[in-house]
Design an enzyme around this catalytic site. Structure first.
Site, PDB file in Angstrom:
ATOM      1  CD  GLU A 259      -3.072  -0.925   0.148  1.00  0.00           C
ATOM      2  OE1 GLU A 259      -3.885  -1.857  -0.013  1.00  0.00           O
ATOM      3  OE2 GLU A 259      -3.107   0.123  -0.534  1.00  0.00           O
TER       4      GLU A 259
ATOM      5  NE  ARG B 265      -3.902   2.910  -0.562  1.00  0.00           N
ATOM      6  CZ  ARG B 265      -5.097   2.863   0.013  1.00  0.00           C
ATOM      7  NH1 ARG B 265      -5.734   3.977   0.313  1.00  0.00           N
ATOM      8  NH2 ARG B 265      -5.661   1.700   0.327  1.00  0.00           N
TER       9      ARG B 265
ATOM     10  CG  ASP C 160      -5.278  -7.778  -7.723  1.00  0.00           C
ATOM     11  OD1 ASP C 160      -4.187  -7.946  -7.164  1.00  0.00           O
ATOM     12  OD2 ASP C 160      -6.188  -7.086  -7.232  1.00  0.00           O
TER      13      ASP C 160
ATOM     14  CD  GLU D 296     -10.660  -2.501  -8.503  1.00  0.00           C
ATOM     15  OE1 GLU D 296      -9.694  -2.181  -7.779  1.00  0.00           O
ATOM     16  OE2 GLU D 296     -11.855  -2.337  -8.148  1.00  0.00           O
TER      17      GLU D 296
END
Length: 609
Positions: free
Chosen positions: A234, A238, A367, A499
């Site tokens: 993360e 980010r 993913d 998404e």
């Protein structure tokens, strides 16, 4: 002449032997001192990293002694199936804490890096773009309806930003119902996640006053001296992604300075016997460990596989090849180990380098690993042949084992659990329509139209899951008569995820089929109707309920991804053209690295890798 009295034979022999031994000792002492002096001088010469690599093995960091892989010391609450890439919204914890090896991972050749970073030429980089980043007219569409829709998305961004500023400024996310801020514990004590995530969105949309506020906060208040427990994944997507993107779009040196400093704080996570990083790191001490819920202390495919884009750019900006070496080592290990049926399971031991479970998914936990394979190839100006080979081999295995057709004719990507299919698709997996689309043109010639068709079919399936509210559930199923429907109450929530809209944007760029813009507008209307509240936007707990129940969270990725992709969907294609820009998994645009061009314009721009 002085005469030494003679001694008996035995005594004189002993005395002579003693003298000889003493002389040998003195000689060896002198020799060892000389060797120590020479090698010491060698290792402390300026820019000694290259010299050390001659003498030390590639794994110069001492291996960490750990207990058995399943030895847990902490526990993280929350079901990983409900977390993005296994983590979104998760709270810290777990396996054996690992003390960092030598602190040199953070400061390797610091003087060298500083010189190289200061030498990076922003002007040379700009010369290597094929088109202006913001287009001829900032991507303004010519038809009035599309322009009106784009302006609506811009208004939504300003509304979300203004409320964050009013009620949660400097904290990580806004709680719009209670009108206060949320810090959470994914970011290791870092603050301002919504600010960093919004920098490029504000700039692209031309919200310059808001952008300047955000920039000023980063300069004066983004404190990287932290002693908290952070998600490596993360923080990377980010903070690192957001700062990199802001630098490349604006050239503001503060973003480069901050992102290189932060990147160095992430390096100790790689200090494992295999070089596969653990998922959680203390940004102050460098100690790292695995998530408590991760099977047998394993690392997560979508986490250690979602570092490549950002770390290559960290090497570009800092001149430090260590960032690139770390992620290339991950790729080397993945190429070496056996893949069941050509598939990549979601859990890998950072100690043994072996798969821990045979659970495969292109949704959460897996993913963005696949996304970063094709994007690594595209970001390399299509020179990274290894990434290309890995991506298309993975796609072949996914099609063979996971891609299914429902009784109603919907194409979906199931999950694979040790050879048994779970006929479920997560909202997170809906990015794959866009991924397969952008990879279609570089596949085998006979497969190119097939891949584009497959991308369209998956995007259509994800659109079908967006009903009746026109917002989609966290996961939907294709068994027991279900067709793209959440059959479990626990799967019915929507947390402002991007998404599906992401795939709309890519498919619009690739085909210009007007249905994608229409579907995007349906999502805008649904967000306004169901998620907009008096003080921001909130996720909802049940997309099928007639009465909306809000979750009181304006996620930072709503500002970074959802609204950015909508804005791009209603903009001309020359706003962040795909020939020049690759989006990280948080929708932060990173430029294609054209090494030949960079070298021609400014040789010091190229990192040694």
């Amino acid at each position: 002449t002085r005469v030494i009295p003679s001694l008996p034979f035995s005594e004189s022999s002993v005395f002579a032997g003693t003298l000889l031994a003493f002389e040998k000792f003195v000689f060896l002492l002198f020799l060892s001192g000389l060797v120590t002096l020479c090698f010491g001088a060698l290792f402390f010469l300026p820019d000694s990293v290259r010299l050390k690599r001659i003498f030390l093995s590639k794994n110069e960091n001492p291996a960490v002694t750990v207990g058995s892989d399943n030895e847990l010391s902490k526990k993280v609450p929350g079901d990983p199936e409900h977390l993005r890439a296994g983590l979104k919204g998760g709270e810290g914890a777990n396996v054996k804490a690992q003390e960092p090896a030598a602190r040199d991972e953070r400061v390797t050749s610091a003087a060298h890096n500083g010189e190289r970073a200061s030498a990076y030429s922003y002007e040379a980089f700009k010369k290597c773009l094929l088109k202006p980043a913001l287009g001829k007219n900032k991507g303004t569409p010519s038809d009035s309806e599309t322009l009106q829709r784009r302006e609506k998305v811009k208004e939504m961004m300003k509304f979300a930003w203004d409320n964050y500023k009013r009620y949660a400024w400097g904290q990580n996310e806004l709680r719009p119902l209670t009108r206060n801020g949320h810090i959470g514990n994914m970011f290791g004590g870092l603050r301002g996640a919504s600010i960093v995530d919004s920098l490029d969105t504000l700039y692209i949309m031309g919200l310059m006053e808001e952008y300047e506020e955000a920039k000023e906060w980063v300069q004066n208040n983004l404190n990287l001296i932290s002693n908290g427990e952070a998600s490596l994944f993360e923080v990377n997507i980010r903070y690192v992604g957001g700062l990199l993107s802001a630098y490349y779009l604006t050239g503001a040196e503060i973003f480069k300075q901050k992102v290189v400093e932060l990147g160095e704080k992430l390096l100790p996570a790689f200090n494992t016997p295999t070089g596969i990083p653990r998922g959680v790191i203390n940004l102050g001490s460098g100690t790292s460990w695995s998530w408590g819920w991760a099977s047998a202390g394993s690392s997560i495919l979508a986490e250690f596989g979602t570092l490549h884009l950002e770390f290559l750019h960290l090497s570009q900006l800092s001149g430090n090849p260590l960032f690139t070496e770390k992620v290339m080592n991950i790729r080397k290990l993945l190429n070496k180990i056996e893949k069941p049926h050509g598939l990549y399971p979601n859990f890998l031991s950072p100690v043994s380098g072996n798969w821990v479970q045979h659970h495969v998914s292109i949704g959460g936990l897996g993913d963005s690993f696949y996304e970063y394979l094709i994007k690594s190839y595209l970001m390399s100006d299509k020179t990274d042949q290894e990434a290309k080979k890995m991506y298309y081999s993975a796609m072949e295995a996914i099609e063979t084992n996971l891609v299914q057709k429902s009784p109603g004719g919907l194409t979906y990507v199931a999950e694979w659990r040790g050879g048994i299919l779970d006929h479920k698709m997560g909202h997170l997996a809906c990015f794959s329509g866009g991924m397969i689309g952008i990879g279609a043109d570089d596949g085998p010639t006979e497969q190119r139209q097939h891949y584009l068709d497959l991308a369209a079919e998956i995007t259509h399936t994800c659109h079908e899951s967006y009903s009746p509210t026109k917002l989609g559930p966290e996961a939907f199923r294709f068994d027991a008569g279900a067709e793209a429907t959440a059959t479990r109450l626990s799967d019915r929530y929507y947390i402002l995820r991007p998404e599906v809209i992401e795939s709309y944007m890519y498919m619009w760029r690739l085909t210009h089929d007007p249905k994608y813009r229409q579907w995007g507008w349906e999502a805008v209307e649904a967000l306004e109707k169901h998620c907009r509240v008096d003080a921001g936007f909130s996720g909802i707990r049940d997309v099928y309920a007639s009465t909306v129940s809000h979750d009181n969270m304006q996620q930072s990725f709503f500002l970074s991804e959802t609204l950015k992709y909508l804005y791009l969907l209603f903009s001309d294609d020359d706003l962040l053209p795909l020939e020049d820009w690759v989006f990280n998994t948080e929708a932060h645009p990173l430029p294609v690295i054209r090494k030949t061009c960079l070298w021609r314009n400014f040789p010091w721009t190229i990192s040694e890798t």
